[in-house]
Design a protein around this motif. Sequence first.
Motif, mmCIF file in Angstrom:
data_model
loop_
_atom_site.group_PDB
_atom_site.id
_atom_site.type_symbol
_atom_site.label_atom_id
_atom_site.label_comp_id
_atom_site.label_asym_id
_atom_site.label_seq_id
_atom_site.Cartn_x
_atom_site.Cartn_y
_atom_site.Cartn_z
ATOM 1 N N GLU A 273 5.470 -12.658 -0.286
ATOM 2 C CA GLU A 273 5.646 -14.017 0.480
ATOM 3 C C GLU A 273 6.368 -13.654 1.572
ATOM 4 N N ARG A 274 7.410 -12.660 1.711
ATOM 5 C CA ARG A 274 8.231 -12.244 2.579
ATOM 6 C C ARG A 274 7.287 -11.660 3.572
ATOM 7 N N ASP A 275 7.892 -12.108 4.947
ATOM 8 C CA ASP A 275 7.167 -11.619 6.387
ATOM 9 C C ASP A 275 7.754 -10.371 6.593
ATOM 10 N N PRO A 276 7.192 -9.166 6.680
ATOM 11 C CA PRO A 276 7.831 -8.019 6.781
ATOM 12 C C PRO A 276 8.450 -8.042 8.260
ATOM 13 N N VAL A 277 7.844 -8.506 9.110
ATOM 14 C CA VAL A 277 8.200 -8.398 10.724
ATOM 15 C C VAL A 277 9.528 -9.224 10.832
ATOM 16 N N MET A 278 9.650 -10.395 10.161
ATOM 17 C CA MET A 278 10.859 -11.272 10.142
ATOM 18 C C MET A 278 11.983 -10.682 9.414
ATOM 19 N N THR A 279 11.571 -10.089 8.214
ATOM 20 C CA THR A 279 12.615 -9.496 7.550
ATOM 21 C C THR A 279 13.202 -8.056 8.131
ATOM 22 N N ALA A 280 12.379 -7.366 8.850
ATOM 23 C CA ALA A 280 13.005 -6.155 9.414
ATOM 24 C C ALA A 280 13.637 -6.423 10.552
ATOM 25 N N ALA A 281 13.326 -7.696 11.490
ATOM 26 C CA ALA A 281 14.130 -8.105 12.581
ATOM 27 C C ALA A 281 15.407 -8.613 11.842
ATOM 28 N N GLY A 282 15.531 -9.222 10.845
ATOM 29 C CA GLY A 282 16.819 -9.988 10.215
ATOM 30 C C GLY A 282 17.696 -8.891 10.002
ATOM 31 N N LEU A 283 17.276 -7.771 9.379
ATOM 32 C CA LEU A 283 17.899 -6.718 8.588
ATOM 33 C C LEU A 283 18.639 -6.130 9.836
ATOM 34 N N LEU A 284 17.826 -5.642 10.875
ATOM 35 C CA LEU A 284 18.393 -4.858 11.853
ATOM 36 C C LEU A 284 19.539 -5.750 12.714
ATOM 37 N N ALA A 285 19.054 -7.096 12.946
ATOM 38 C CA ALA A 285 20.087 -8.005 13.498
ATOM 39 C C ALA A 285 21.545 -8.004 12.812
ATOM 40 N N MET A 286 21.485 -8.031 11.201
ATOM 41 C CA MET A 286 22.478 -8.112 10.322
ATOM 42 C C MET A 286 23.298 -6.859 10.581
ATOM 43 N N VAL A 287 22.868 -5.632 10.616
ATOM 44 C CA VAL A 287 23.274 -4.469 10.796
ATOM 45 C C VAL A 287 24.210 -4.472 12.031
ATOM 46 N N ASP B 43 13.193 -1.832 19.268
ATOM 47 C CA ASP B 43 11.766 -2.264 19.111
ATOM 48 C C ASP B 43 10.924 -1.576 18.295
ATOM 49 N N LEU B 44 11.021 -0.280 18.746
ATOM 50 C CA LEU B 44 10.162 0.630 17.706
ATOM 51 C C LEU B 44 10.962 0.680 16.428
ATOM 52 N N LEU B 45 12.044 0.667 16.218
ATOM 53 C CA LEU B 45 12.792 0.886 14.719
ATOM 54 C C LEU B 45 12.474 -0.455 14.137
ATOM 55 N N GLU B 46 12.351 -1.586 14.711
ATOM 56 C CA GLU B 46 12.144 -2.772 13.964
ATOM 57 C C GLU B 46 10.678 -2.476 13.563
ATOM 58 N N GLY B 47 9.799 -2.315 14.151
ATOM 59 C CA GLY B 47 8.326 -1.854 13.983
ATOM 60 C C GLY B 47 8.072 -0.991 12.573
ATOM 61 N N PHE B 48 8.984 0.102 12.581
ATOM 62 C CA PHE B 48 8.909 1.125 11.820
ATOM 63 C C PHE B 48 9.509 0.325 10.281
ATOM 64 N N LEU B 49 10.719 -0.216 10.623
ATOM 65 C CA LEU B 49 11.259 -0.983 9.136
ATOM 66 C C LEU B 49 10.146 -1.979 8.707
ATOM 67 N N ALA B 50 9.278 -2.780 9.638
ATOM 68 C CA ALA B 50 8.398 -3.778 9.192
ATOM 69 C C ALA B 50 7.356 -3.185 8.326
ATOM 70 N N ARG B 51 6.921 -1.830 9.000
ATOM 71 C CA ARG B 51 6.081 -1.191 8.283
ATOM 72 C C ARG B 51 6.368 -0.648 6.667
ATOM 73 N N GLN B 52 7.821 -0.270 6.734
ATOM 74 C CA GLN B 52 8.210 0.237 5.478
ATOM 75 C C GLN B 52 8.234 -1.142 4.309
ATOM 76 N N ILE B 53 8.717 -1.973 4.744
ATOM 77 C CA ILE B 53 8.407 -3.423 3.934
ATOM 78 C C ILE B 53 7.082 -3.662 3.626
ATOM 79 N N GLY B 54 6.317 -3.681 4.496
ATOM 80 C CA GLY B 54 5.008 -4.100 4.040
ATOM 81 C C GLY B 54 4.586 -3.004 2.977
ATOM 82 N N ALA B 55 4.979 -1.588 3.103
ATOM 83 C CA ALA B 55 4.482 -0.545 2.138
ATOM 84 C C ALA B 55 4.983 -0.813 0.676
#
Length: 199
Positions: free
Chosen positions: A152-166, A130-142
Motif C-alpha cells: 500500500e505504500r506509494d513509492p513516489v511519495m515515499t521517495a519524496a518524503g525520504l529525500l526531503a527528510m534527509v 528530481d532524477l534521484l527521487e525517481g531512482f529511489l521510487a523505482r528501488q522502493i517499487g522493486a
Amino acid sequence: MPVDHEERRKQIAEALLRIADTEGLQSASMRAVAAEAGVSLRLVQYYFTTKQALLLDALARLGTQLQARMDRFVRAAGTPPTPRSTVTAILTSILPTDAESRRITRTYAAYYTLVLGDPALEKQATAQPDLLEGFLARQIGAAQESGEVAPERDPVMTAAGLLAMVNGLGSGVLGGQRTGDAALAVLTHHLDELFGEPR
C-alpha cells in the motif's frame, strides 16, 4: 606544453565551489574566484564569459562529486545490491556525516539560496534531485515486488518524503541541531519502518 583547457576550467570552477562552501556564493565574484584559483581575472573571463556560466559549470561538477560519493557508498554496501541496501547507501551518503559530505551539503545550500529568481540555475539545481527521487521510487517499487515493502505504500511519495527528510536532517546537522550520528539514527529508524528490521 599545450594548455589543458578542461583542467583549467576545472581549476576555476573548483575555486568557486571552495568559496561557496566557506563564504557562500554572494562572495564568489569573478575577481574572488580568480584570486582563489591563482589565475588572472582575464583568464576566468576567457573560460567563463558570464558569472552564470561559471555557476552552472561548477554546479554540474558538484553534482558529479555527489554522484561519485553515492556510487562509492552503493558499492561498499555489498553485492549484489538490493533495493534496501541501495536506498540506504544513497541516503546515508547524502547526510553530512564527514568532511566531504558536509562540504557538498554546504555548497548545495549556497546554491539553493542563490537560485531563487534565477530560472536557469533553478532548473539545473533541481534536475539532480528530481532524477534521484525517481531512482529511489523505482528501488522502493522493486522492494514492493520482492515483498520487502508493504504494497500500500506509494513509492513516489515515499521517495519524496525520504529525500526531503534527509535534506532536513542535513540542515539540522549543519545548523548544530543534531550530530551526524544522531541524524543517521533518525534515517535508520525510518528505513527500518519502511523495509522492516534488518534480518
